[in-house]
Scaffold this active site. Sequence first.
Site, short mmCIF file in Angstrom:
data_model
loop_
_atom_site.label_atom_id
_atom_site.label_comp_id
_atom_site.label_asym_id
_atom_site.label_seq_id
_atom_site.Cartn_x
_atom_site.Cartn_y
_atom_site.Cartn_z
N ASP A 14 39.67 58.46 -3.79
CA ASP A 14 38.68 57.79 -4.66
C ASP A 14 38.56 56.30 -4.37
OD1 ASP A 14 38.00 60.12 -6.47
OD2 ASP A 14 40.16 59.96 -6.85
N GLU A 15 38.80 55.88 -3.13
CA GLU A 15 38.74 54.45 -2.80
C GLU A 15 37.32 53.96 -2.55
OE1 GLU A 15 42.41 56.37 -0.90
OE2 GLU A 15 40.24 56.71 -0.87
N LYS A 17 35.35 55.86 0.07
CA LYS A 17 35.11 56.23 1.48
C LYS A 17 33.67 56.70 1.70
CE LYS A 17 38.48 59.16 1.34
NZ LYS A 17 39.05 58.82 0.00
N HIS A 44 33.09 62.53 -2.61
CA HIS A 44 32.73 61.21 -2.12
C HIS A 44 31.34 60.83 -2.65
CE1 HIS A 44 35.61 61.68 1.56
NE2 HIS A 44 36.22 61.76 0.39
N GLN A 236 40.58 62.41 0.76
CA GLN A 236 41.78 62.01 0.02
C GLN A 236 42.26 60.64 0.51
OE1 GLN A 236 41.92 65.61 1.38
NE2 GLN A 236 40.47 65.62 -0.31
N GLY A 310 43.39 66.97 -13.53
CA GLY A 310 43.94 66.14 -14.59
C GLY A 310 43.14 64.87 -14.82
#
Length: 393
Positions: A14-15, A17, A44, A236, A310
Site C-alpha cells: 500500500d505504498e 506502487k 493498486h 505487496q 483485517g
Amino acid sequence: MDGHVIVVGLGFGDEGKGAVVDALCHRGPVTSVVRFNGGAQAAHNVVVGDRHHTFSQFGSGTLADVPTHLSRFTLVEPIALAAEVRELEDLGVTDPLRLLSIDADALLTTPVHVAANRAREDARGAARHGSCGKGIGETTWYGLLAGARPGQVVEHQEVIGTPGPAPTVGDCAHPAVLRRKLDALARFYEPLIGAGPPIDDLVSLYRDFADAVRITTGDEVGRLADRGRLVFEGAQGVLLDQTHGFHPHTTWSTVTPDNARALLGDRPAAVVGVTRTYQTRHGAGPLPTEDAGVLARFPERHNGTGEYQGAWRAGHLDAVLLRYAVDACGGVDGLAVTHLDARDLKVATGHGTPLTDLTDPVPWLEAHLGVPVLITGAGPDRADYALRALARA
C-alpha cells in the site's frame, strides 16, 4: 530512468506502487508493464480525473493504454480477472483483454485454493496471519508439493493428502490435462474444505478463459524488452517478503526485485523503491511506530478493513525498517515518495528512541538512504505525480 524500471514497495504494501507505475506509463513510452510476483490479492489504486480503479491482476499502466504481461512468477485467478475486465470496461477501457498476455507457466489460482486459504485462516481465530483470503499462499504451497507424501511437513504445513501436479494457465487450453489436475487438487483438499465446486464447470470456464487471452511460451519478457522499455510492477511490500518479512505475517511471494532481474537476464534496469511519508500496514503483524493519531490525521480514501486481511493501520515513518527494506532489495537506484501532501510528520530513527520531526521528507530521505528521489506524489491523482529525474535530464 530511460531504460527498464523495477518498481518495488519498501513497506508492508500500500505504498503507492500503482500510482507510480501509472505515472511512468503516462510519461512513456513504455512497451509493457510486467507483473513479477503476487496474484489477485494486489490492490493498486490509480486515479485519473474522475476515473478510479483498484488494479489487481491488470498492470497499473492500463489507464495509460499500456499492455500488461503476467509473468511465470505471478498467480492467475481467471474468475477475478473476468470481474476486473468488466470494471475496466465500465471505466471506458475498450476490450481490456487486448492489453493482456499471460505466461503459460503461471500457476492457476482456483476456488479450491481460495476455500482452503480461508479455512486455514478461520481456524487460526485470534492468531490470524492477516491473509487476504485470495488463495495466494495455497496456490504457491501446492505448487511445491511435487513428490510429497501425506504426513510430510512442507513449509510448516502438513501435507494432508496425495498431491498432483499444480494446474497452470497453459493447462486451460488442454481440458483433459486440466481435468486430471483439478480432480487431484479437489481430492487433496477435501479433508480441509469438503466437496469443492464441480470440476466440469471449472474446466469449461477455464477453457473459455484460454480462448479469450493471449497465452505465451518461451522468453516473452525478453521479446518485449527487445522491443522497448518495460516497467516491472511489484505487488505487496518488501517487509512482507517470504524470505525477508516477519513470519508468520508474510506473503508467499518474492517481493524483492529478484524475480524481475531473473526475467530480464543480463539486461540492466533501475530499481525504484516506493515509500509513503508515514508507515502503514493492513491486518495483523508488527508495526513498531503505530500511532492511532496518525491514522486519525490521514484517513484512507481507498483502503479499509478487509474481511480476512483485517484493519487498516498507520504509524510514523520507520527509518530502521526502511533501511532494512532497501538492503533486502540489494539496494535501490532511486526512490518514489508518495503522500507528500501529509503534514506534521515524524520519523523514528531507532526503535525505542524519541521521534524526530520530518518537515521536508524528500531531502531527508535522500540523505538517509543516499539515493535520489526520482518520483514524487502529493495526492491521489495522476496529476499529483512528478518525475523529477526526467525533469533534471
